[in-house]
Each structure stands twice: as structure tokens, then as C-alpha cells.
Motif scaffolding. Structure first.
Motif, short mmCIF file in Angstrom:
data_model
loop_
_atom_site.label_atom_id
_atom_site.label_comp_id
_atom_site.label_asym_id
_atom_site.label_seq_id
_atom_site.Cartn_x
_atom_site.Cartn_y
_atom_site.Cartn_z
N ARG A 55 -6.63 -2.19 3.48
CA ARG A 55 -6.12 -2.05 4.85
C ARG A 55 -7.13 -2.63 5.86
O ARG A 55 -6.74 -3.33 6.81
CB ARG A 55 -5.85 -0.58 5.17
CG ARG A 55 -5.22 -0.37 6.55
CD ARG A 55 -4.80 1.07 6.78
NE ARG A 55 -3.64 1.37 5.97
CZ ARG A 55 -3.64 2.20 4.91
NH1 ARG A 55 -4.74 2.80 4.55
NH2 ARG A 55 -2.55 2.44 4.23
N LEU A 107 -3.93 2.95 -6.61
CA LEU A 107 -5.19 2.76 -5.91
C LEU A 107 -5.78 4.09 -5.46
O LEU A 107 -5.05 4.97 -5.02
CB LEU A 107 -4.99 1.89 -4.66
CG LEU A 107 -4.57 0.45 -4.87
CD1 LEU A 107 -4.09 -0.15 -3.55
CD2 LEU A 107 -5.71 -0.35 -5.45
N LEU A 137 0.83 -1.21 0.00
CA LEU A 137 0.00 0.00 0.00
C LEU A 137 0.86 1.26 0.00
O LEU A 137 0.54 2.23 -0.68
CB LEU A 137 -0.95 0.00 1.19
CG LEU A 137 -2.08 -1.01 1.13
CD1 LEU A 137 -2.88 -0.99 2.43
CD2 LEU A 137 -2.98 -0.75 -0.06
N GLY A 179 0.16 2.10 -3.48
CA GLY A 179 -1.16 2.64 -3.21
C GLY A 179 -1.48 3.96 -3.86
O GLY A 179 -2.43 4.06 -4.64
N GLN A 213 -7.59 1.72 -1.18
CA GLN A 213 -6.54 1.48 -0.19
C GLN A 213 -7.16 1.15 1.17
O GLN A 213 -6.70 0.24 1.86
CB GLN A 213 -5.65 2.72 -0.04
CG GLN A 213 -4.80 3.00 -1.25
CD GLN A 213 -3.96 4.25 -1.04
OE1 GLN A 213 -3.16 4.29 -0.12
NE2 GLN A 213 -4.14 5.24 -1.89
#
Length: 87
Positions: free
Chosen positions: A33, A24, A16, A20, A29
Motif C-alpha cells: 500500500r 499477506l 489487497l 491480502g 500489505q
């Protein structure tokens, strides 16, 4: 929790961090998570894992992610959770 699960969680967070922002959107994201957190801490995050798999399938189909990268993230996410009831 054990070291292998903790390491898998670290790999998810590293992905991420590294990809990320470029690959993303913020809500994507957050979904990833949240799935990692649920798998690691709640031990009941497999519904969220399925949501992430659906997201990554759409990202691969759209050409935003490679299938290899998506598979690695799913594998890392799954490794955050307990195996066979052992944590």
C-alpha cells in the motif's frame, strides 16, 4: 495524475482487499500500500516498488504466491507511477 494511474491504484487496492488477509501478513500489505501511495502521489516511489518486487520474489519462492499473480501486482504498481515524466 491521470485515469490510467488512478485505475492501476484501484487494482492494487482491490488485490489487497481480495487476497491480502489470506495471502499477506499485515506488514506485507502495508509495504504494498505504501508503494502504491508513493508512486501515485509522490511520483518517487520506485525504491518502494523495488522493495515490493523483493517481497513478492520471496513469496513466490515460498509458494505463497504464484509468479503470475506477483507479476500482475508489480505491473499494476508500476502503472501507478508516472511514465516518462508525464503524470
Amino acid at each position: 495524475m491521470n485515469e490510467a494511474r488512478s485505475n492501476a491504484y484501484g487494482r492494487v487496492l482491490k488485490t489487497l482487499e481480495d487476497l491480502g488477509p489470506a495471502k499477506l501478513q499485515a506488514d506485507e500489505q502495508e509495504l504494498i500500500r505504501a508503494a502504491a501511495d508513493a508512486l501515485l502521489f509522490d511520483e518517487d516511489g520506485y525504491d518502494r516498488l523495488a522493495e515490493v518486487e523483493d517481497l513478492l520474489e520471496r513469496l513466490v519462492e515460498a509458494g505463497r504466491w504464484t509468479s503470475e499473480l506477483a507479476r500482475q501486482l508489480v505491473d499494476d504498481l508500476a502503472a501507478c507511477g508516472p511514465r516518462s515524466g508525464v503524470s
